[in-house]
Scaffold this active site. Structure first.
Site, PDB file in Angstrom:
ATOM      1  N   ARG A 183       2.054  -3.194   3.817  1.00 54.62           N
ATOM      2  CA  ARG A 183       2.543  -3.750   5.088  1.00 54.62           C
ATOM      3  C   ARG A 183       1.347  -4.375   5.782  1.00 54.62           C
ATOM      4  O   ARG A 183       0.291  -3.748   5.902  1.00 54.62           O
ATOM      5  CB  ARG A 183       3.160  -2.666   5.965  1.00 54.62           C
ATOM      6  CG  ARG A 183       3.394  -3.163   7.392  1.00 54.62           C
ATOM      7  CD  ARG A 183       4.270  -2.259   8.192  1.00 54.62           C
ATOM      8  NE  ARG A 183       5.652  -2.323   7.745  1.00 54.62           N
ATOM      9  CZ  ARG A 183       6.675  -1.889   8.476  1.00 54.62           C
ATOM     10  NH1 ARG A 183       6.481  -1.365   9.659  1.00 54.62           N
ATOM     11  NH2 ARG A 183       7.902  -1.971   8.016  1.00 54.62           N
ATOM     12  N   LYS A 195     -13.624  -1.184  10.033  1.00 57.80           N
ATOM     13  CA  LYS A 195     -15.034  -1.620  10.065  1.00 57.80           C
ATOM     14  C   LYS A 195     -15.147  -3.063   9.580  1.00 57.80           C
ATOM     15  O   LYS A 195     -16.232  -3.568   9.325  1.00 57.80           O
ATOM     16  CB  LYS A 195     -15.888  -0.725   9.165  1.00 57.80           C
ATOM     17  CG  LYS A 195     -15.915   0.728   9.573  1.00 57.80           C
ATOM     18  CD  LYS A 195     -16.797   1.513   8.610  1.00 57.80           C
ATOM     19  CE  LYS A 195     -16.736   3.002   8.894  1.00 57.80           C
ATOM     20  NZ  LYS A 195     -17.287   3.780   7.774  1.00 57.80           N
ATOM     21  N   ARG A 224       9.242   4.889   9.695  1.00 62.69           N
ATOM     22  CA  ARG A 224      10.285   4.983   8.679  1.00 62.69           C
ATOM     23  C   ARG A 224       9.860   4.458   7.312  1.00 62.69           C
ATOM     24  O   ARG A 224      10.023   5.122   6.295  1.00 62.69           O
ATOM     25  CB  ARG A 224      11.498   4.129   9.089  1.00 62.69           C
ATOM     26  CG  ARG A 224      12.506   4.825   9.879  1.00 62.69           C
ATOM     27  CD  ARG A 224      13.244   3.807  10.729  1.00 62.69           C
ATOM     28  NE  ARG A 224      12.432   3.568  11.904  1.00 62.69           N
ATOM     29  CZ  ARG A 224      12.633   4.167  13.054  1.00 62.69           C
ATOM     30  NH1 ARG A 224      13.653   4.951  13.199  1.00 62.69           N
ATOM     31  NH2 ARG A 224      11.835   3.972  14.076  1.00 62.69           N
ATOM     32  N   THR A 225       9.342   3.232   7.292  1.00 59.90           N
ATOM     33  CA  THR A 225       9.099   2.583   5.999  1.00 59.90           C
ATOM     34  C   THR A 225       8.041   3.339   5.195  1.00 59.90           C
ATOM     35  O   THR A 225       8.195   3.572   3.998  1.00 59.90           O
ATOM     36  CB  THR A 225       8.697   1.106   6.215  1.00 59.90           C
ATOM     37  OG1 THR A 225       9.708   0.498   7.018  1.00 59.90           O
ATOM     38  CG2 THR A 225       8.601   0.362   4.904  1.00 59.90           C
ATOM     39  N   HIS A 271      10.758  -8.610   4.446  1.00 62.12           N
ATOM     40  CA  HIS A 271      10.803  -7.147   4.367  1.00 62.12           C
ATOM     41  C   HIS A 271      11.940  -6.815   3.382  1.00 62.12           C
ATOM     42  O   HIS A 271      13.000  -6.342   3.783  1.00 62.12           O
ATOM     43  CB  HIS A 271      11.091  -6.590   5.770  1.00 62.12           C
ATOM     44  CG  HIS A 271      10.884  -5.115   5.927  1.00 62.12           C
ATOM     45  ND1 HIS A 271      10.603  -4.266   4.881  1.00 62.12           N
ATOM     46  CD2 HIS A 271      10.952  -4.344   7.041  1.00 62.12           C
ATOM     47  CE1 HIS A 271      10.492  -3.034   5.348  1.00 62.12           C
ATOM     48  NE2 HIS A 271      10.701  -3.047   6.645  1.00 62.12           N
TER      49      HIS A 271
END
Ligand code: NCD
Length: 327
Positions: free
Chosen positions: A104, A82, A54-55, A134
């Site tokens: 995020r 990596k 969603r975000t 958030h």
């Protein structure tokens, strides 16, 4: 304001201004042509080190509706897998000329580091960091609550534009929830009363100092007739595994559901006007039953569409500086 890192970055006026701007953005989204030229020539990078549906899609849609160029960068399949550091990733983004970085990250504080280490000159928007914050989720939740439950009479300055007098219950895995932390803060800023409901094992140390009440019995809190009930996902990925669905935080999924799940019986305890919210993704049958999730008072899908309008507002207020100032 250059960055949005925490719900605490917003005082009442700034928060109301975002919600009002989001309302204008939402109105443009009802039109046949949804795209606005506002951020033409700007570049927004979605930098996702943690899974998201969603975000990420919501930020991408919001940036595109404002005509920004969008670069999606997910850690899987990039040089991060990596072992490239946050710093080197940031320097790469800087070299590409990002105006805003939506980040995020599994580590609480990563967006703050990105914003303040001097690696990038762009705006940083926190799209969820660890168990910390958030803020755009809290804004879209406040927007959804306001749409349903508060007057939005803009002529009467300050009246009905915040959430004063409303009671919101936030239920479930508070311990692992950045959504709960951001919501407690923002709802308090907007004048709402918040009650957290969770088993004692899922209440964070220090939560008693937060600006909210804490209850351990869902039925008792529902008896207080809250105006909105926000169910939280049980975040098993942050709980470690005890096998067979067990966790160290509650005896069994069935007992969790009995004590803290929202089902048809509990739904019937709520006042007529009350709304049911969930940030998604839902564990149907664990914290919320299918009939509660699909009931007419659930606004869960609407939260998702409101997310686009709210993120358009945030991007606009942070990036379209020549047109408007934000706090
Ligand atoms: C939340 C998150 O990622 O913090 N989801 C979301 O942003 N829609 C809540 C969750 O994952 O339970």
């Amino acid at each position: 304001m250059k960055h949005l890192l925490s719900a605490a970055d917003l005082d009442r006026d700034a928060a109301v201004h975002v919600l009002d701007t989001a309302a204008q953005m939402a109105a443009t989204q009802a039109r046949e042509i949804k795209k606005l030229p506002t951020l033409r020539g700007k570049t927004v990078v979605n930098l996702f080190f943690e899974d998201s549906t969603r975000t990420r899609i919501s930020f991408e849609t919001a940036a595109k509706r404002l005509s920004a160029d969008v670069i999606n960068f997910s850690a899987k399949g990039s040089s991060v897998s990596k072992g490239e550091s946050l710093k080197d990733t940031a320097l790469t983004l800087q070299a590409m000329g990002a105006d805003a970085v939506v980040v995020r990250h599994h580590a609480s504080g990563a967006p703050h580091r990105l914003a303040h280490a001097g690696w990038v000159g762009s705006s940083v928007i926190n799209a969820g960091d660890g168990t910390h914050q958030h803020p755009t989720q809290a804004l879209l939740d406040a927007f959804t609550i306001r749409r349903h439950l508060a007057g939005t009479d803009a002529d009467r300055e300050g009246i009905g534009r915040d959430l004063a007098g409303l009671h919101v219950a936030i239920v479930g895995d508070v311990l692992h929830s950045r959504v709960a932390r951001s919501n407690v803060q923002l709802l308090h800023t907007l004048g709402a009363r918040v009650t957290l409901v969770a088993p004692p094992t899922l209440v964070p140390v220090g939560a008693h100092a937060w600006p909210c009440a804490i209850g351990y019995h869902l039925d008792e809190v529902l008896d207080q007739q809250p105006d909105a009930v926000m169910m939280l996902r049980v975040q098993r990925e942050r709980m470690g595994s005890g096998g067979a669905g067990a966790t160290g935080f509650f005896p069994s999924p069935l007992e969790y559901t009995r004590a803290y799940g929202l089902d048809a019986r509990r739904l019937a305890m709520l006042p007529e006007h009350a709304i049911v919210m969930h940030p998604g993704p839902m564990n149907r049958g664990l914290e919320i039953s299918a009939d509660a999730a699909d009931s007419p008072r659930a606004v869960i899908v609407e939260q998702v569409s409101n997310g686009v309008a709210v993120r358009m507002a945030v991007l606009y207020l942070l990036l379209a500086k020549e047109k408007e100032t934000w706090a």
